[in-house]
Design a protein around this motif. Structure first.
Motif, PDB file in Angstrom:
ATOM      1  N   ILE A   9       0.927  -1.087  -0.069  1.00 42.84           N
ATOM      2  CA  ILE A   9       0.006   0.026  -0.048  1.00 42.84           C
ATOM      3  C   ILE A   9       0.940   1.075   0.063  1.00 42.84           C
ATOM      4  N   VAL A  10       0.808   2.074  -0.961  1.00 40.17           N
ATOM      5  CA  VAL A  10       1.588   3.203  -1.156  1.00 40.17           C
ATOM      6  C   VAL A  10       0.795   4.514  -0.713  1.00 40.17           C
ATOM      7  N   ASN A  11       1.274   5.383   0.198  1.00 42.80           N
ATOM      8  CA  ASN A  11       0.637   6.627   0.600  1.00 42.80           C
ATOM      9  C   ASN A  11       1.246   7.582  -0.411  1.00 42.80           C
ATOM     10  N   ILE A  12       0.545   8.212  -1.408  1.00 46.82           N
ATOM     11  CA  ILE A  12       1.032   9.264  -2.355  1.00 46.82           C
ATOM     12  C   ILE A  12       1.453  10.314  -1.755  1.00 46.82           C
ATOM     13  N   LYS A  13       0.772  11.056  -0.528  1.00 43.05           N
ATOM     14  CA  LYS A  13       1.077  12.175  -0.005  1.00 43.05           C
ATOM     15  C   LYS A  13       2.337  12.040   0.702  1.00 43.05           C
ATOM     16  N   THR A  14       2.709  10.941   1.645  1.00 45.97           N
ATOM     17  CA  THR A  14       3.987  11.025   2.302  1.00 45.97           C
ATOM     18  C   THR A  14       5.041  10.144   1.644  1.00 45.97           C
ATOM     19  N   ARG A  17       5.759   3.458   1.254  1.00 47.58           N
ATOM     20  CA  ARG A  17       5.166   2.103   0.981  1.00 47.58           C
ATOM     21  C   ARG A  17       5.322   1.033   2.141  1.00 47.58           C
ATOM     22  N   LYS A  18       4.338   0.443   2.302  1.00 42.98           N
ATOM     23  CA  LYS A  18       4.065  -0.476   3.452  1.00 42.98           C
ATOM     24  C   LYS A  18       3.600  -1.898   2.824  1.00 42.98           C
ATOM     25  N   HIS A  19       4.512  -2.874   2.887  1.00 40.46           N
ATOM     26  CA  HIS A  19       4.444  -4.106   2.375  1.00 40.46           C
ATOM     27  C   HIS A  19       3.189  -4.864   2.976  1.00 40.46           C
ATOM     28  N   HIS A  20       2.234  -5.434   2.171  1.00 39.58           N
ATOM     29  CA  HIS A  20       1.084  -5.850   2.781  1.00 39.58           C
ATOM     30  C   HIS A  20       0.982  -7.328   2.900  1.00 39.58           C
ATOM     31  N   HIS A  21       1.033  -8.143   1.742  1.00 38.69           N
ATOM     32  CA  HIS A  21       1.083  -9.651   1.574  1.00 38.69           C
ATOM     33  C   HIS A  21       1.644  -9.932   0.135  1.00 38.69           C
ATOM     34  N   ILE A  22       1.955 -11.322   0.086  1.00 41.69           N
ATOM     35  CA  ILE A  22       2.245 -11.968  -0.917  1.00 41.69           C
ATOM     36  C   ILE A  22       1.192 -12.998  -1.722  1.00 41.69           C
ATOM     37  N   GLN A  23       1.088 -12.957  -2.885  1.00 43.46           N
ATOM     38  CA  GLN A  23       0.125 -13.733  -3.599  1.00 43.46           C
ATOM     39  C   GLN A  23       0.545 -14.676  -4.620  1.00 43.46           C
ATOM     40  N   SER A  28      -1.504  -8.539 -13.014  1.00 44.86           N
ATOM     41  CA  SER A  28      -1.357  -6.930 -13.000  1.00 44.86           C
ATOM     42  C   SER A  28      -2.726  -6.264 -12.789  1.00 44.86           C
ATOM     43  N   ALA A  29      -3.652  -7.106 -11.808  1.00 42.36           N
ATOM     44  CA  ALA A  29      -4.908  -6.446 -11.246  1.00 42.36           C
ATOM     45  C   ALA A  29      -4.502  -5.137 -10.416  1.00 42.36           C
ATOM     46  N   LEU A  30      -5.834  -4.245 -10.348  1.00 39.41           N
ATOM     47  CA  LEU A  30      -5.533  -3.209  -9.803  1.00 39.41           C
ATOM     48  C   LEU A  30      -5.579  -3.509  -7.885  1.00 39.41           C
ATOM     49  N   ILE A  31      -6.237  -4.459  -7.663  1.00 34.82           N
ATOM     50  CA  ILE A  31      -6.477  -4.950  -6.264  1.00 34.82           C
ATOM     51  C   ILE A  31      -6.241  -6.123  -6.072  1.00 34.82           C
ATOM     52  N   PRO A  32      -5.602  -6.831  -4.829  1.00 35.91           N
ATOM     53  CA  PRO A  32      -5.439  -8.019  -4.669  1.00 35.91           C
ATOM     54  C   PRO A  32      -6.712  -8.836  -4.830  1.00 35.91           C
ATOM     55  N   ARG A  33      -6.622 -10.277  -5.033  1.00 35.02           N
ATOM     56  CA  ARG A  33      -7.595 -10.964  -5.150  1.00 35.02           C
ATOM     57  C   ARG A  33      -7.959 -11.645  -3.562  1.00 35.02           C
ATOM     58  N   PRO A  34      -9.160 -12.010  -3.434  1.00 26.65           N
ATOM     59  CA  PRO A  34      -9.517 -12.606  -2.132  1.00 26.65           C
ATOM     60  C   PRO A  34      -8.844 -14.034  -2.186  1.00 26.65           C
ATOM     61  N   ILE A  35      -8.243 -14.543  -0.829  1.00 27.63           N
ATOM     62  CA  ILE A  35      -7.690 -15.746  -0.686  1.00 27.63           C
ATOM     63  C   ILE A  35      -9.029 -16.820  -1.118  1.00 27.63           C
TER      64      ILE A  35
END
Length: 76
Positions: A9-14, A17-23, A28-35
């Motif tokens: 997740i990237v904060n554009i203002k600050t 970047r914070k790592h969230h998870h690995i799939q 090249s989807a815009l959001i992660p798919r549900p498990i």
């Protein structure tokens, strides 16, 4: 060696970047798919903070558990 997508997740203002998870697999989807379809709370992933966006990057998961990133992030 397995293909994986690293989600952050990237904060554009600050500009942080914070790592969230690995799939598994590359995407090249815009959001992660549900498990699983059973996890309906993952729809909340589409609702990030005002200055936040998802970013994904292709990589390889090595047998020793290390991740090797490939090139630039797929989405900015």
């Amino acid at each position: 060696m397995r293909e994986v997508t690293l989600w952050s997740i990237v904060n554009i203002k600050t500009k942080t970047r914070k790592h969230h998870h690995i799939q598994d697999g590359w995407t090249s989807a815009l959001i992660p798919r549900p498990i699983s379809k059973e996890f309906t709370n993952q729809k909340a992933w589409t609702k990030l903070g005002e200055n936040e966006v998802w970013q994904n990057q292709a990589g390889h998961l090595l047998e020793n558990g290390h991740i090797v990133r490939i090139g630039e992030p797929l989405r900015r």
